[in-house]
Design an enzyme around this catalytic site. Structure first.
Site, short mmCIF file in Angstrom:
data_model
loop_
_atom_site.label_atom_id
_atom_site.label_comp_id
_atom_site.label_asym_id
_atom_site.label_seq_id
_atom_site.Cartn_x
_atom_site.Cartn_y
_atom_site.Cartn_z
N HIS A 51 0.81 -1.23 0.00
CA HIS A 51 0.00 0.00 0.00
C HIS A 51 0.85 1.28 0.00
CE1 HIS A 51 -3.19 -2.80 1.00
NE2 HIS A 51 -2.52 -3.19 2.05
N SER A 74 1.59 -0.20 -5.32
CA SER A 74 0.65 -0.49 -4.24
C SER A 74 0.18 -1.93 -4.41
CB SER A 74 -0.53 0.47 -4.34
OG SER A 74 -1.09 0.65 -3.06
N SER A 79 -5.72 1.71 -2.42
CA SER A 79 -5.05 2.10 -1.16
C SER A 79 -3.99 3.18 -1.31
CB SER A 79 -4.43 0.86 -0.51
OG SER A 79 -3.39 0.34 -1.32
N ASP A 137 3.25 -7.61 -0.04
CA ASP A 137 2.13 -7.56 0.91
C ASP A 137 0.93 -8.23 0.23
OD1 ASP A 137 -0.02 -6.98 2.53
OD2 ASP A 137 0.47 -4.86 2.79
N GLU A 198 4.50 -9.36 4.13
CA GLU A 198 3.88 -8.55 5.18
C GLU A 198 2.67 -9.18 5.86
OE1 GLU A 198 4.76 -5.56 6.29
OE2 GLU A 198 2.96 -4.64 7.09
N ASN A 223 4.83 -11.23 8.81
CA ASN A 223 3.54 -11.17 9.51
C ASN A 223 3.61 -11.81 10.88
OD1 ASN A 223 0.51 -10.70 9.42
ND2 ASN A 223 0.60 -12.89 9.85
N LYS A 228 4.58 -7.69 14.69
CA LYS A 228 3.75 -7.35 13.52
C LYS A 228 2.32 -7.78 13.80
CE LYS A 228 1.87 -7.15 9.38
NZ LYS A 228 0.49 -7.54 9.13
N ASP A 232 0.02 -4.69 14.48
CA ASP A 232 -0.58 -4.11 13.27
C ASP A 232 -1.97 -4.70 13.04
OD1 ASP A 232 -1.29 -4.41 10.44
OD2 ASP A 232 0.73 -3.86 9.86
N ASN A 233 -2.04 -6.04 12.99
CA ASN A 233 -3.32 -6.68 12.68
C ASN A 233 -4.37 -6.35 13.74
OD1 ASN A 233 -1.22 -7.83 11.21
ND2 ASN A 233 -2.20 -9.83 11.05
N CYS A 237 -5.91 -2.40 13.20
CA CYS A 237 -7.31 -2.50 12.76
C CYS A 237 -8.26 -1.91 13.80
CB CYS A 237 -7.67 -3.95 12.44
SG CYS A 237 -6.89 -4.54 10.92
N HIS A 343 -7.55 -9.29 3.38
CA HIS A 343 -6.68 -8.78 2.30
C HIS A 343 -7.35 -8.74 0.93
CE1 HIS A 343 -2.82 -7.49 0.78
NE2 HIS A 343 -3.08 -8.22 -0.28
N HIS A 396 -3.59 1.99 8.60
CA HIS A 396 -3.13 2.09 9.99
C HIS A 396 -2.29 3.34 10.21
CE1 HIS A 396 -4.67 -1.83 10.16
NE2 HIS A 396 -3.59 -2.54 10.33
N SER A 404 5.66 -2.82 12.27
CA SER A 404 5.63 -3.75 11.12
C SER A 404 6.81 -3.50 10.19
CB SER A 404 4.35 -3.54 10.30
OG SER A 404 3.24 -3.59 11.14
N GLN A 408 10.15 -5.40 8.62
CA GLN A 408 10.41 -5.55 7.18
C GLN A 408 11.86 -5.20 6.86
OE1 GLN A 408 9.17 -6.74 4.55
NE2 GLN A 408 6.95 -6.79 4.69
P1 NAI Z 1 -6.12 -14.93 11.40
O1 NAI Z 1 -5.84 -16.21 10.75
O2 NAI Z 1 -5.50 -14.60 12.73
O3 NAI Z 1 -7.71 -14.71 11.58
C1 NAI Z 1 -8.67 -15.08 10.66
C2 NAI Z 1 -9.79 -15.77 11.44
O4 NAI Z 1 -10.90 -16.01 10.57
C3 NAI Z 1 -9.37 -17.13 12.01
O5 NAI Z 1 -9.54 -17.18 13.41
C4 NAI Z 1 -10.26 -18.13 11.28
O6 NAI Z 1 -10.60 -19.23 12.09
C5 NAI Z 1 -11.46 -17.27 10.93
N1 NAI Z 1 -12.26 -17.77 9.81
C6 NAI Z 1 -11.86 -18.42 8.68
N2 NAI Z 1 -12.90 -18.74 7.91
C7 NAI Z 1 -14.01 -18.28 8.54
C8 NAI Z 1 -15.39 -18.31 8.24
N3 NAI Z 1 -15.87 -18.92 7.15
N4 NAI Z 1 -16.26 -17.72 9.12
C9 NAI Z 1 -15.80 -17.13 10.26
N5 NAI Z 1 -14.49 -17.09 10.60
C10 NAI Z 1 -13.60 -17.65 9.75
O7 NAI Z 1 -5.73 -13.80 10.35
P2 NAI Z 1 -5.53 -12.24 10.62
O8 NAI Z 1 -4.11 -11.97 10.90
O9 NAI Z 1 -6.57 -11.79 11.57
O10 NAI Z 1 -5.80 -11.64 9.16
C11 NAI Z 1 -7.08 -11.74 8.55
C12 NAI Z 1 -7.04 -11.07 7.17
O11 NAI Z 1 -6.77 -9.67 7.32
C13 NAI Z 1 -5.95 -11.59 6.24
O12 NAI Z 1 -6.44 -11.60 4.93
C14 NAI Z 1 -4.83 -10.56 6.39
O13 NAI Z 1 -3.97 -10.58 5.29
C15 NAI Z 1 -5.65 -9.30 6.50
N6 NAI Z 1 -5.02 -8.14 7.16
C16 NAI Z 1 -5.57 -6.92 6.84
C17 NAI Z 1 -5.07 -5.77 7.42
C18 NAI Z 1 -5.64 -4.46 7.04
O14 NAI Z 1 -5.05 -3.42 7.35
N7 NAI Z 1 -6.78 -4.40 6.39
C19 NAI Z 1 -3.98 -5.81 8.40
C20 NAI Z 1 -3.52 -7.14 8.72
C21 NAI Z 1 -4.04 -8.27 8.12
#
Ligand code: NAI
Length: 475
Positions: A51, A74, A79, A137, A198, A223, A228, A232-233, A237, A343, A396, A404, A408
């Protein structure tokens, strides 16, 4: 210098915000100081796909300060902050008429074709001798290089088949144009010493490739540094989910019913933030451990089907696909807000929504659309189903991104300078470096750390200087 951004005249505004961000990014600034003389990234040619925000600008300029040559895109079509992109191209010493910074190919609101064209440009090094590192990322840059090399190895022509997503068709078009006897992608892959990834979704892709034996270079999973994903997550968020909702819709969150799909790191931050605003938060989960955590944190945990008709705000955080289907949206309350902070954009079935006969899409403003069903009720979809915190707000804040991005930079230095210690595989940074990243951020928050005595350290079986926890400790 070749580059493509929206408007270089935004550079001065971008520079002023970069200066504010530098103050809030103590980890990155400390790393700049520590390595100013040794220049560990001299000779590194880093292609970054992350991003293009103000915080990322501070990351890019840190990599450059450590000796790297950099080209950037990006990793999401919505983003980019155009003033950040402009400031990075112009650089601290340049002017819009005479840019002296880093080639960036990114603007807010790219089409999918433009997005993948940008990725190709940043991977195409002038003179053809780079990149030799990727900073990714979500894994799109890594994916393009791997797919190109795979097609070249097989001597096959990339062809689309029925059921391919729109984005996959765009990627295949690009590959059809670029895969060839000159083995361009194979050459790029062979020069790359490694990638630092990332996010959860990109890391997932890397482990899959390693498992199937198709990974072509080593990777560091940034990650899963504790400093991180547990920061960050979660805390990132916790801040930016509310920012996205507010800037997009400005609805009062207090008193509303909000559904958070997924209670991993991102879900925990989002649920906490929505509760902090006074929403009644309901969590959905598939993992019994995370479901139990959510319940013991005081959230109702149930299925989406159970509550789809009563909730006002939906946020998907799963990194999985088809979480909110078109059928779910057809059963929601009028003007329910539907958003995703995971993501990729497939958590919400946008293609299925568009296929509903008689549905009408209306743009309220960029990245905010109402979709009105034939029965008259509408849902408000944020950022066309893509990351709402980066599409509708600015992602963020700097302080958490400093954690984070310090990971990196350290990961880039590790892979670039100690390449032979990392055979093809996926690695996390050692714990003492994770602890170092945290340590660099304590002073700015006025944290006073208690020092272990030698006797205490012996009693709990650690070194006085750390690491303080075993690798299996979960925080
Ligand atoms: P995580 O693996 O810790 O959490 C995801 C959760 O979703 C898990 O607990 C899993 O059991 C659950 N899950 C999976 N399928 C499901 C379903 N059908 N119904 C309900 N729950 C379900 O992953 P994390 O780190 O929380 O990341 C989640 C997403 O967010 C990823 O795609 C990551 O890349 C993205 N992300 C986005 C950020 C942003 O700024 N927008 C920042 C960091 C990560």
């Amino acid at each position: 210098m070749d580059f493509k951004v929206a408007d270089l005249s935004l550079a001065a505004f971008g520079r002023r915000e970069i200066q504010l961000a530098e103050h809030e990014m103590p980890g990155l600034m400390a790393v700049r100081k520590e390595y100013a003389d040794s220049q560990p990234l001299a000779g590194a040619k880093i292609m970054g796909s992350l991003h293009m925000t103000i915080q990322t600008a501070v990351l890019i300029e840190t990599l450059v300060a450590l000796g790297a040559e950099v080209r950037w895109v990006s990793c999401n079509i919505f983003s980019t902050q155009d003033h950040a992109a402009a400031a990075v191209v112009v650089g601290p010493e340049g002017t819009p008429e005479d840019p002296k910074g880093v080639p960036v190919f990114a603007w807010k609101g790219e089409t999918l074709e433009e997005y993948w064209w940008c990725t190709e440009q940043a991977l195409t090094w002038p003179g053809g001798d780079g990149p030799n590192m990727i900073l990714d990322d979500g894994g799109d840059a890594t994916l393009l290089v791997h797919k190109g090399a795979e097609y070249e190895k097989a001597g096959a022509v990339p062809s689309t088949s029925e059921g391919d997503s729109e984005e996959w068709q765009v990627i295949l078009d690009l590959l059809r144009r670029t895969v060839g006897p000159d083995k361009r992608w194979t050459a790029i892959a062979s020069r790359i010493k490694g990638v630092t990834e990332e996010t959860t979704t990109g890391v997932h892709r890397l482990y899959e490739m390693f498992k199937t034996g198709s990974l072509l270079f080593p990777a560091i999973n940034v990650n899963d540094s504790v400093t991180k994903s547990k920061f960050d997550n979660k805390y990132g968020c916790r801040h930016s989910v509310i920012d996205g909702l507010n800037r997009a819709t400005d609805v009062l969150i207090g008193g509303k019913v909000a559904v958070v799909a997924g209670y991993g790191d991102v879900g925990k931050g989002c649920a906490d933030a929505l509760r902090g605003q006074g929403a009644r938060v309901i969590v959905t989960e598939i993992d019994p451990i995370c479901a139990l955590q959510a319940a013991m944190d005081g959230f109702q945990v149930t299925t989406l089907d159970d509550v789809v008709g009563i909730a006002d705000i939906f946020v998907t955080t799963t990194g999985n696909f088809d979480i909110i289907t078109a059928d779910h949206m057809s059963r929601m309350k009028h003007n329910a807000i539907v958003s995703n902070i995971g993501h990729f954009d497939n958590e919400i079935d946008m293609a299925g929504l568009a296929r509903i006969p008689g549905i009408v899409k209306t743009e309220v403003k960029p990245q905010v659309h109402t979709w009105t069903f034939p029965d008259g009720h509408a849902v408000i979809v944020l950022a066309e189903g893509r990351l709402m915190n980066l599409g509708c707000a600015t992602g963020h804040p700097s302080f958490v991104m400093s954690n984070s991005f310090t990971n990196q930079v350290i990961a880039q230095i590790e892979l670039f300078t100690k390449t032979e210690q990392y055979p093809i595989g996926v690695y996390v940074l050692p714990k003492h470096l994770d602890e170092k990243v945290a340590r660099l951020h304590l002073g700015a928050l006025g944290v006073k750390l208690t020092k272990l005595t030698k006797e205490q350290a012996e009693y709990i079986g650690v070194d006085v200087e750390g690491p303080y926890k075993a690798d299996h400790y979960r925080y």
